[in-house]
Design a protein around this motif. Structure first.
Motif, PDB file in Angstrom:
ATOM      1  N   SER A 138       9.222 -11.159 -10.990  1.00  0.00           N
ATOM      2  CA  SER A 138       9.971 -12.404 -11.138  1.00  0.00           C
ATOM      3  C   SER A 138      10.670 -12.773  -9.838  1.00  0.00           C
ATOM      4  O   SER A 138      10.620 -13.928  -9.384  1.00  0.00           O
ATOM      5  N   PHE A 139      11.316 -11.803  -9.216  1.00  0.00           N
ATOM      6  CA  PHE A 139      11.991 -12.057  -7.937  1.00  0.00           C
ATOM      7  C   PHE A 139      10.972 -12.406  -6.853  1.00  0.00           C
ATOM      8  O   PHE A 139      11.206 -13.296  -6.023  1.00  0.00           O
ATOM      9  N   SER A 140       9.816 -11.724  -6.863  1.00  0.00           N
ATOM     10  CA  SER A 140       8.771 -11.990  -5.868  1.00  0.00           C
ATOM     11  C   SER A 140       8.247 -13.426  -5.994  1.00  0.00           C
ATOM     12  O   SER A 140       8.023 -14.104  -4.990  1.00  0.00           O
ATOM     13  N   SER A 141       8.068 -13.911  -7.232  1.00  0.00           N
ATOM     14  CA  SER A 141       7.591 -15.277  -7.443  1.00  0.00           C
ATOM     15  C   SER A 141       8.581 -16.303  -6.893  1.00  0.00           C
ATOM     16  O   SER A 141       8.203 -17.274  -6.234  1.00  0.00           O
TER      17      SER A 141
ATOM     18  N   GLY B 221       3.422 -10.449   1.170  1.00  0.00           N
ATOM     19  CA  GLY B 221       2.881  -9.142   0.793  1.00  0.00           C
ATOM     20  C   GLY B 221       3.204  -8.071   1.819  1.00  0.00           C
ATOM     21  O   GLY B 221       3.544  -6.930   1.461  1.00  0.00           O
ATOM     22  N   LEU B 222       3.106  -8.437   3.092  1.00  0.00           N
ATOM     23  CA  LEU B 222       3.421  -7.464   4.151  1.00  0.00           C
ATOM     24  C   LEU B 222       4.907  -7.109   4.142  1.00  0.00           C
ATOM     25  O   LEU B 222       5.284  -5.931   4.307  1.00  0.00           O
ATOM     26  N   VAL B 223       5.780  -8.108   3.957  1.00  0.00           N
ATOM     27  CA  VAL B 223       7.221  -7.835   3.905  1.00  0.00           C
ATOM     28  C   VAL B 223       7.549  -6.957   2.705  1.00  0.00           C
ATOM     29  O   VAL B 223       8.349  -6.009   2.798  1.00  0.00           O
ATOM     30  N   GLU B 224       6.959  -7.268   1.538  1.00  0.00           N
ATOM     31  CA  GLU B 224       7.192  -6.470   0.335  1.00  0.00           C
ATOM     32  C   GLU B 224       6.749  -5.022   0.543  1.00  0.00           C
ATOM     33  O   GLU B 224       7.447  -4.072   0.148  1.00  0.00           O
ATOM     34  N   SER B 225       5.605  -4.817   1.180  1.00  0.00           N
ATOM     35  CA  SER B 225       5.121  -3.460   1.453  1.00  0.00           C
ATOM     36  C   SER B 225       6.066  -2.714   2.370  1.00  0.00           C
ATOM     37  O   SER B 225       6.338  -1.521   2.186  1.00  0.00           O
ATOM     38  N   TYR B 226       6.622  -3.406   3.346  1.00  0.00           N
ATOM     39  CA  TYR B 226       7.516  -2.754   4.305  1.00  0.00           C
ATOM     40  C   TYR B 226       8.850  -2.401   3.643  1.00  0.00           C
ATOM     41  O   TYR B 226       9.408  -1.324   3.870  1.00  0.00           O
ATOM     42  N   LEU B 227       9.343  -3.311   2.768  1.00  0.00           N
ATOM     43  CA  LEU B 227      10.638  -3.074   2.145  1.00  0.00           C
ATOM     44  C   LEU B 227      10.591  -1.948   1.122  1.00  0.00           C
ATOM     45  O   LEU B 227      11.529  -1.140   1.024  1.00  0.00           O
ATOM     46  N   PHE B 228       9.506  -1.895   0.323  1.00  0.00           N
ATOM     47  CA  PHE B 228       9.442  -0.915  -0.762  1.00  0.00           C
ATOM     48  C   PHE B 228       8.758   0.387  -0.362  1.00  0.00           C
ATOM     49  O   PHE B 228       8.963   1.412  -1.005  1.00  0.00           O
ATOM     50  N   GLN B 229       7.916   0.379   0.681  1.00  0.00           N
ATOM     51  CA  GLN B 229       7.203   1.593   1.091  1.00  0.00           C
ATOM     52  C   GLN B 229       7.665   2.093   2.453  1.00  0.00           C
ATOM     53  O   GLN B 229       7.302   3.199   2.861  1.00  0.00           O
TER      54      GLN B 229
ATOM     55  N   MET C 142      -4.759  -4.965   3.518  1.00  0.00           N
ATOM     56  CA  MET C 142      -5.985  -5.518   2.942  1.00  0.00           C
ATOM     57  C   MET C 142      -5.700  -6.214   1.618  1.00  0.00           C
ATOM     58  O   MET C 142      -6.239  -7.306   1.345  1.00  0.00           O
ATOM     59  N   MET C 143      -4.850  -5.647   0.784  1.00  0.00           N
ATOM     60  CA  MET C 143      -4.528  -6.275  -0.501  1.00  0.00           C
ATOM     61  C   MET C 143      -3.779  -7.591  -0.297  1.00  0.00           C
ATOM     62  O   MET C 143      -4.014  -8.575  -1.017  1.00  0.00           O
ATOM     63  N   SER C 144      -2.891  -7.628   0.716  1.00  0.00           N
ATOM     64  CA  SER C 144      -2.180  -8.879   1.009  1.00  0.00           C
ATOM     65  C   SER C 144      -3.159  -9.956   1.477  1.00  0.00           C
ATOM     66  O   SER C 144      -3.050 -11.136   1.099  1.00  0.00           O
ATOM     67  N   LEU C 145      -4.141  -9.527   2.291  1.00  0.00           N
ATOM     68  CA  LEU C 145      -5.131 -10.482   2.769  1.00  0.00           C
ATOM     69  C   LEU C 145      -6.005 -10.990   1.620  1.00  0.00           C
ATOM     70  O   LEU C 145      -6.332 -12.190   1.545  1.00  0.00           O
ATOM     71  N   VAL C 146      -6.383 -10.080   0.688  1.00  0.00           N
ATOM     72  CA  VAL C 146      -7.184 -10.492  -0.478  1.00  0.00           C
ATOM     73  C   VAL C 146      -6.401 -11.457  -1.357  1.00  0.00           C
ATOM     74  O   VAL C 146      -6.914 -12.498  -1.799  1.00  0.00           O
TER      75      VAL C 146
END
Length: 823
Positions: free
Chosen positions: A100-103, A140-148, A157-161
């Protein structure tokens, strides 16, 4: 009495029932308007769609639908974007608060980038998909960096897809959203738009994955209902396409649903093929597909649940109102409803065009009537009024100072008035003279008789000039009235032709197609536009074979036997490398073969004579000779322009007499020079060989019928001399084998030392031993030139026509089995 009471009670019951039925219809209409206002106008449908798309997943992890939908709504209906965003966030919250927050965050990032880039680029629609791509990849890249704590290759690759899917879905939603009746759209859907709409609907239904009712999957029920709906509306092609696309979207969302794509595609194909059985046939196709696919890949327990899901989908489908299916079908090409909508539009355009043409015809008719109405009454009133003015001017110059004014005009008004009127009448008839008896009587009555007579003679000159000018104006008015009436009649006939629909000849088309194909000729298509006797019009598409002439040698003779009249090939044209298009029409009952001989004065190159042979519409054939005044180039221009005007006016459909009067008005008004031309016109009806002859200052024509020679003559002045004249029309019934001989004055009056040109020409025509039109024209020309010792003292033209029955080149081919049925 009891019977009357029963009838009254029944009538009241029927009225009440009709009122209740009408009231229920009004209630349904109001309910439909309220629902449409709630979901479409106020935008709550976007809230519902946003909720389902917010919880829709791809590959059980990605949510690429949220941002593309919000971007599409923001671009197409900016005022409803907050409602759509609320639905998206609510749907994402059913998955997790993180989603929900991501949307919300992605929507905020999109708006910031859009505001920044829209200042530099005006084409917003082409900009939005790239902003969505950039927002999803960046988010997607920012989310990956913040949570991982790092950006891995997998997360990149998933962000690009996800960004790529968002780019494509944005393009799809931008085409799909305007189709949801936002603007009461009436246009037909393109194939790409239909596919985009299906993808959007399937994407919305993926939001129902995981919803079950008594172990029955909601997404299975809704997807099967969607396939049933489109298979019933548009047939097997669209039905199977909906099944494949919907199944593919579901399989991407949930890998375990991959078998469902086969079921949906197969049910769409079967349902479309069985749509002739109406809703029952389409539902039967879904049941067959459910059983076959279920037994192939599932167990008994799962099969029973699948059958229950199919049953629920069928029940919803059966309850779907016909109004909804008809409304959707009107937008899909290939459906019956779409064809009817298009035909209705074409009929409306045809009726509007015919009405406008008819209105123009009415206007021209009214103008013609206004020019010609009450003309005789006005002429009589004007004549009496002008006579009074004439005598008033005379008395003003003579009687005003006379001592007997009181005696003549107060006591003997009628006698004085009649005397002066008789004097004026006799002077106008005898070029200024009056009889002795009238002069003696007038001298006895008037003391200033000589002065009054001179005044009448002086005023008479002005009066006659005024009358001549007025007559010319009246003649011009009458000419304009006739021309306007002719145009009105042509436009009225044209309006009737527009309103005449193509008749339905499906049965005859199938019979003719079957007959020709059984004969061994391969034809593709038959279209019949008219089977009216003498006016047959048929188009046939034929495989193109160079040089064999099947249309003329085989197909036309077969049609002649089937339809019971001579049919010929009117036109044949190649419209592709493999096929030609042939038009078959009724052959005329008569044909005209012509021959012409002409020579210029003194053997020059430019002749003052012109001739023309014109095949008009409606089976008429025109022959015309025009002789310009004098010789040389100026005479040639006059005669040539006369015939060109005649040809154009006759081809427009205006009557011959009105056409000739129109040409005469043009020739007489365009110049002040005394230039005129003659016109010899013959109009031949090719259906019954009747002929009309219109001769304007021309020489006689002759008809040779065996040993008999018939003279055709009319007395009209050449065109261009008078603005108004009566056209004498001579009618004659021609027969097969007749020879029609028309000639200019250079030929008719050409023989030297001949007292009676009529007898000489009749004798020469009677002595002819040939029936060939060209030979006759050459022989007559040669006889006239020989009589002048080889000299050509005037322009000479001879036009000869032979009327014969139209004998077809190819004998009809018997196809008796089909002739009676086709007729």
């Amino acid at each position: 009495m009891e019977k009357v009471e029963r009838d009254l009670i029944d009538t009241i019951g029927e009225v009440n029932f009709g009122k209740s039925k009408a009231g229920f219809g009004v209630f349904l209409n109001k309910f439909h308007v309220k629902i449409e206002n709630l979901f479409i106008v106020k935008g709550y449908m976007l809230l519902f769609i946003g909720f389902l798309l917010g919880r829709a997943l791809i590959l059980a992890k990605l949510t690429p639908f949220t941002l593309p939908f919000f971007a599409a709504v923001y671009l197409t209906r900016k005022e409803k974007a907050p409602i759509a965003l609320v639905g998206l966030i609510g749907g994402a919250a059913t998955i997790s608060l993180k989603e929900s927050f991501s949307s919300f965050a992605l929507s905020f990032i999109f708006l910031v980038i859009y505001k920044l880039l829209s200042k530099w680029k005006k084409n917003e629609q082409s900009l939005v998909p790239f902003i969505v791509l950039l927002s999803l990849v960046g988010g997607g890249l920012v989310e990956s960096y913040l949570f991982q704590g790092e950006i891995t290759l997998y997360s990149g690759m998933m962000s690009l897809v996800e960004g790529s899917l968002g780019f494509i879905l944005t393009l799809i939603f931008l085409q799909s959203l305007p189709l949801l009746s936002f603007n009461k759209r009436r246009q037909a859907l393109k194939t790409e738009e239909i596919v985009c709409l299906i993808i959007m609907l399937a994407s919305v239904m993926t939001g129902t994955i995981g919803w079950t009712v008594y172990d029955m999957s909601v997404e299975h029920i809704m997807s099967r209902y969607l396939v049933l709906l489109f298979a019933y509306i548009a047939g097997a092609t669209i039905g199977s396409t909906v099944g494949v696309v919907t199944g593919l979207i579901f399989s991407l969302a949930n890998v375990s649903s991959f078998y469902h794509m086969s079921l949906l595609a197969f049910s769409g194909l079967l349902g479309g093929l069985l749509k002739e059985g109406k809703k029952v046939g389409v539902a039967l196709g879904l049941y067959i597909a459910t059983l076959l696919i279920g037994m192939y890949g599932e167990g008994g327990g799962v099969l029973s649940i699948s059958i229950m899901e199919t049953t629920i989908a069928v029940i919803i489908f059966m309850l779907t109102p016909q109004l909804l299916t008809t409304r959707i079908a009107k937008h899909i090409p290939g459906t019956t409803e779409y064809s009817m909508e298009q035909q209705q539009y074409m009929r409306k355009m045809r009726d509007v065009t015919a009405q406008r043409v008819s209105q123009f015809s009415t206007v021209f008719h009214a103008l013609s009537k206004s020019f010609s109405s009450n003309q005789n009454l006005a002429e009589n009133e004007d004549h009496d009024r002008e006579l009074d003015y004439f005598l008033s001017n005379v008395t003003e110059k003579t009687c005003q100072t006379c001592f007997r004014k009181e005696h003549c005009w107060a006591r003997n008004f009628n006698t004085t008035y009649d005397f002066m009127k008789d004097i004026m009448t006799e002077m106008s008839e005898t070029n200024g003279n009056i009889s002795l008896s009238l002069a003696r009587d007038w001298e006895k009555h008037c003391t200033r008789s000589k002065k009054v007579t001179d005044a009448i003679h002086q005023e008479l000159t002005l009066y006659q000039a005024n009358q001549k000018l007025k007559k010319q104006v009246q003649e011009s008015r009458k000419l304009v009235a006739d021309q306007l009436q002719g145009v009105s009649e042509v436009m009225e006939d044209f309006a009737k032709e527009i309103q005449r629909e193509r008749e339905n000849h499906h049965k005859q088309e199938e019979l003719i197609l079957d007959a020709i194909q059984k004969f061994g000729i391969d034809i593709e298509n038959v279209e019949i536009y008219s089977l009216e006797q003498g006016n047959v019009d048929i188009d046939i598409t034929i495989p193109y074979n160079t040089g064999y002439g099947e249309s003329e040698k085989l197909i036309a003779p077969m049609l002649s036997d089937i339809l019971g009249e001579n049919i010929i090939v009117n036109t044949e044209s190649l419209y592709s490398n493999d096929y030609s298009h042939a038009t078959f029409r009724s052959a005329r009952a008569f044909v005209v073969e012509t021959g012409v001989a002409h020579a210029a004065k003194d053997g020059g190159f430019i002749s003052g004579d012109s001739y023309s042979t014109i095949e008009l519409g409606l089976g008429k054939y025109a022959m015309a000779i025009s002789d310009g005044m004098g010789n040389g180039e100026r005479a040639h221009i006059e005669s040539e322009e006369t015939l060109q005007l005649l040809q154009k006016i006759l081809q427009s459909g205006i009557e011959e007499q009105v056409a000739i009067k129109s040409i005469n008005s043009v020739l007489s008004l365009r110049t002040t020079d005394e230039i005129f031309s003659t016109l010899d016109l013959a109009m031949i009806d090719l259906q019954n060989a009747s002929a009309k002859f219109l001769k304007i200052g021309s020489t006689p024509s002759f008809i040779k019928r065996g040993t008999k020679v018939i003279k055709i003559q009319a007395s009209n002045l050449p065109m261009g001399i008078l603005q108004e004249f009566d056209v004498d029309v001579v009618s004659e019934q021609l027969k097969a084998g007749d020879l029609l001989i028309m000639m200019s004055d250079g030929v008719f009056e050409g023989p030297k030392h001949v007292e009676n040109f009529d007898l000489w020409m009749k004798r020469k025509i009677k002595e002819l031993k040939t029936n060939n039109p060209q030979e006759i024209a050459d022989l007559i020309m040669e006889e006239v030139i020989r009589s002048r010792s080889g000299l050509i003292e005037d322009d000479m033209t001879v036009l000869v026509a032979q009327i014969n029955h139209n004998t077809p080149k190819w004998k009809s081919i018997p196809v008796q089995t089909y002739s009676q049925e086709a007729n």
